[in-house]
Design a protein around this motif. Structure first.
Motif, mmCIF file in Angstrom:
data_model
loop_
_atom_site.group_PDB
_atom_site.id
_atom_site.type_symbol
_atom_site.label_atom_id
_atom_site.label_comp_id
_atom_site.label_asym_id
_atom_site.label_seq_id
_atom_site.Cartn_x
_atom_site.Cartn_y
_atom_site.Cartn_z
ATOM 1 N N VAL A 203 31.854 -1.688 48.433
ATOM 2 C CA VAL A 203 30.722 -2.174 49.234
ATOM 3 C C VAL A 203 30.724 -3.695 49.279
ATOM 4 O O VAL A 203 30.440 -4.305 50.325
ATOM 5 N N PHE A 204 31.055 -4.327 48.154
ATOM 6 C CA PHE A 204 31.103 -5.786 48.098
ATOM 7 C C PHE A 204 32.126 -6.346 49.082
ATOM 8 O O PHE A 204 31.854 -7.314 49.793
ATOM 9 N N LYS A 205 33.299 -5.731 49.132
ATOM 10 C CA LYS A 205 34.342 -6.198 50.046
ATOM 11 C C LYS A 205 33.896 -6.082 51.503
ATOM 12 O O LYS A 205 34.242 -6.921 52.342
ATOM 13 N N VAL A 206 33.113 -5.061 51.806
ATOM 14 C CA VAL A 206 32.642 -4.856 53.181
ATOM 15 C C VAL A 206 31.508 -5.826 53.530
ATOM 16 O O VAL A 206 31.470 -6.378 54.643
ATOM 17 N N LYS A 207 30.598 -6.056 52.582
ATOM 18 C CA LYS A 207 29.378 -6.810 52.869
ATOM 19 C C LYS A 207 29.551 -8.330 52.790
ATOM 20 O O LYS A 207 28.851 -9.073 53.474
ATOM 21 N N PHE B 128 32.528 -14.011 53.024
ATOM 22 C CA PHE B 128 33.463 -15.078 52.675
ATOM 23 C C PHE B 128 34.558 -14.501 51.796
ATOM 24 O O PHE B 128 34.333 -13.540 51.070
ATOM 25 N N PRO B 129 35.764 -15.059 51.823
ATOM 26 C CA PRO B 129 36.850 -14.582 50.959
ATOM 27 C C PRO B 129 36.701 -15.156 49.553
ATOM 28 O O PRO B 129 36.538 -16.359 49.386
ATOM 29 N N VAL B 130 36.754 -14.285 48.551
ATOM 30 C CA VAL B 130 36.622 -14.750 47.171
ATOM 31 C C VAL B 130 37.981 -15.121 46.595
ATOM 32 O O VAL B 130 38.138 -16.114 45.894
ATOM 33 N N LEU C 286 33.396 3.463 35.439
ATOM 34 C CA LEU C 286 34.555 3.051 36.223
ATOM 35 C C LEU C 286 34.427 3.497 37.686
ATOM 36 O O LEU C 286 34.693 2.718 38.608
ATOM 37 N N ILE C 287 34.016 4.726 37.910
ATOM 38 C CA ILE C 287 33.816 5.221 39.280
ATOM 39 C C ILE C 287 32.710 4.430 39.977
ATOM 40 O O ILE C 287 32.808 4.092 41.163
ATOM 41 N N SER C 288 31.668 4.110 39.237
ATOM 42 C CA SER C 288 30.570 3.306 39.781
ATOM 43 C C SER C 288 31.058 1.924 40.209
ATOM 44 O O SER C 288 30.681 1.407 41.268
ATOM 45 N N LEU C 289 31.921 1.304 39.385
ATOM 46 C CA LEU C 289 32.475 -0.002 39.724
ATOM 47 C C LEU C 289 33.324 0.067 40.995
ATOM 48 O O LEU C 289 33.266 -0.839 41.833
ATOM 49 N N CYS C 290 34.097 1.138 41.148
ATOM 50 C CA CYS C 290 34.923 1.298 42.358
ATOM 51 C C CYS C 290 34.049 1.309 43.606
ATOM 52 O O CYS C 290 34.382 0.695 44.629
ATOM 53 N N TYR C 291 32.915 1.988 43.529
ATOM 54 C CA TYR C 291 31.982 2.001 44.672
ATOM 55 C C TYR C 291 31.415 0.612 44.934
ATOM 56 O O TYR C 291 31.391 0.131 46.082
ATOM 57 N N LEU C 292 30.937 -0.051 43.888
ATOM 58 C CA LEU C 292 30.350 -1.389 44.044
ATOM 59 C C LEU C 292 31.355 -2.366 44.650
ATOM 60 O O LEU C 292 31.015 -3.156 45.546
#
Length: 514
Positions: A203-207, A210-212, A194-200
């Motif tokens: 980073v995804f939102k920053v990188k 385009f808006p999903v 769960l903590i790993s997913l929060c990090y991913l």
């Protein structure tokens, strides 16, 4: 340095750190809950893997391949459609299978397994399913962009979180029984993921460019073609992974039932299976961080080279991957076979499972080849062939386990030989399939040179270790392994299996050879 090599090295570095942290976890679990607790943990885990395989539906590999191809064309809209469709599919499936596993857990533990205590770790690990469903999509996106850093960092974060929690939780629940301690270890894994997913996700939102969320439903409606394309890769890939997951799911069932036929009690069978899969196999699969890094980087790299019809580059990447897998895996085989007893004694405080390592280590050089070969077949749209190969290997593995493990003179050794037989067969079939598709040179002399280097370094390392009179044993072991590794590397250079230019391609090490 190319994106392929850079991405591979990043994943290798993170994989090494993750493996080391994972070993600390294994040591803590083994020393706290023992062989029986590890056996319960390892018997429950394959069921989870099977459900996750169904939930992911083979999409991580398909996403990586599709994103790499869309990115090569600069089609950002296509990438967005890929993500929308993938998140919708995996999210829906996870919502179905998570409660289903919880409801079926009592029946699974009572009817299929010979030890009903498996129920507790099985239920405890179930919440990880939707977490992995989402994180696998994001990892596939980054891998398709050939940006391996987020996946690598997330693995390290997950292990650090787990290692922080696991000792405290298992120790707290151990007084209630080993089944509760094994369940606590599973809960620590859930929190780490769960903590790993929060990090991913951060980073995804920053990188992302385009808006999903914007026009999500419109993107989903327009994604029918994208879904069809993804399923074209995902379904055969799922078939291949499904066979592996089903094989692993049935493995503890077949082992426990076979040992019961051989006259071995359920509790003893659980301990023996824990020794094999929880003690010996983690050491044998140590180089998997290298093969995982190669496999993850190979799919987008070969897909991109294949779509632009650069077949020379395809062959070059293939040769690179197989060479790395052979030489690094070879060192692992030499070290594990030579130092099986002192390694087990140092890591787990027991040499009971050392025999399994010596029995299986020579066969596991094939295992280190299997990951890259599987990735190559997927990247070349040969996932169906890989699936058939995996099916044959799985059937042979379970058949050998049943035939041998039901005989008292073999017992749990029959399970070890069955796992080895399946591994060797699948790797040979993958290699033959790749050879038909890609016309690449097979350097037979290099394999004989490698065999010579492995035998000589193992023999020399064993003699050096026995001559040492240093205490404590851990220091003696470290010196013995270091000397064996140096002899192995020196032989690789002497036999021209490794060159200065090879070393220059590896970060940090390359600086020494410049």
């Amino acid at each position: 340095m190319s994106k392929f090599l850079k991405g591979t090295m990043i994943l290798m570095a993170a994989g090494l750190i993750t493996r080391l942290l994972g070993f600390i976890n294994r040591i803590v679990i083994a020393r706290l809950i023992g062989e029986e607790g590890v056996g319960l943990y390892m018997m429950a885990y394959p069921t989870l893997v099977l459900v996750i395989t169904i939930t992911q539906l083979g999409l991580p590999v398909a996403i990586s391949k599709a994103v790499a191809e869309a990115d090569a064309r600069g089609d950002q809209r296509k990438i967005k459609n890929i993500l929308v469709v993938s998140l919708s599919v995996t999210g829906t499936l996870s919502l179905i299978f998570t409660p289903a596993l919880i409801l079926l857990a009592p029946q699974l533990s009572e009817t299929l397994f010979t030890d009903q205590r498996i129920y507790y770790p099985l239920v405890a690990i179930t919440p990880i399913i939707p977490i992995i469903a989402i994180s696998s999509v994001i990892r596939g996106y980054f891998q398709g962009k050939q940006n391996m850093k987020p996946s690598a960092v997330s693995q390290v974060i997950e292990q650090l979180t787990r290692i922080t929690l696991i000792a405290v939780m298992t120790k707290a629940f151990l007084p209630h029984g080993v089944e509760y301690a094994a369940a606590a270890a599973m809960v620590a894994s859930v929190i780490g993921e769960l903590i790993s997913l929060c990090y991913l996700f951060t980073v995804f939102k920053v990188k992302k460019k385009f808006p999903v969320r914007r026009n999500f439903l419109e993107g989903l409606k327009a994604g029918r073609k994208t879904l069809s394309e993804l399923m074209g890769v995902a379904i055969p890939t799922t078939g291949s992974r499904m066979i592996g997951s089903l094989s692993w799911f049935f493995e503890p069932i077949v082992v426990s039932q076979s040992l019961l036929i051989a006259g071995i009690a359920a509790g003893v069978a659980t301990k023996q299976y824990g020794l094999l899969t929880g003690y010996a196999l983690p050491l044998l699969t140590l180089p998997s961080f290298i093969t995982f890094a190669l496999a993850t980087s190979l799919v987008p790299a070969i897909s991109e080279a294949n779509i632009i019809r650069n077949y020379k580059l395809v062959e070059h990447r293939l040769q690179q991957a197989l060479r790395f897998a052979l030489l690094t895996g070879g060192l692992s085989v030499v070290v594990l076979f030579t130092f099986a007893e002192p390694l087990m004694a140092t890591i787990y405080g027991s040499v009971t499972g050392a025999y399994f390592i010596k029995l299986m280590a020579p066969f596991f050089i094939f295992q280190y080849y299997q990951g890259p070969l599987q990735a190559i077949l997927q990247a070349l749209d040969l996932a169906r062939a890989a699936m058939i190969n995996s099916m044959i290997g799985a059937v042979v593995k379970l058949a050998v386990i049943y035939v041998l493990a039901t005989r008292p003179e073999f017992g749990i050794n029959g399970a070890a030989l069955g796992i080895a037989a399946g591994t060797v067969l699948v790797t040979i079939l993958h290699y033959a399939t790749a050879l038909k598709k890609v016309q690449f040179t097979v350097y037979i002399n290099d394999y004989f040179k490698f065999l010579l280097a492995a035998i000589l370094s193992g023999w020399s390392g064993k003699i050096c270790y026995e001559l040492l009179t240093i205490e404590p044993m851990m220091l003696k072991l470290c010196i013995g392994i270091s000397m064996t590794s140096l002899i192995y590397c020196a032989l690789l250079f002497f036999l021209k299996l490794a060159t200065k230019s090879d070393m220059q391609k590896i970060p940090i090490i390359g600086a020494i050879f410049k």
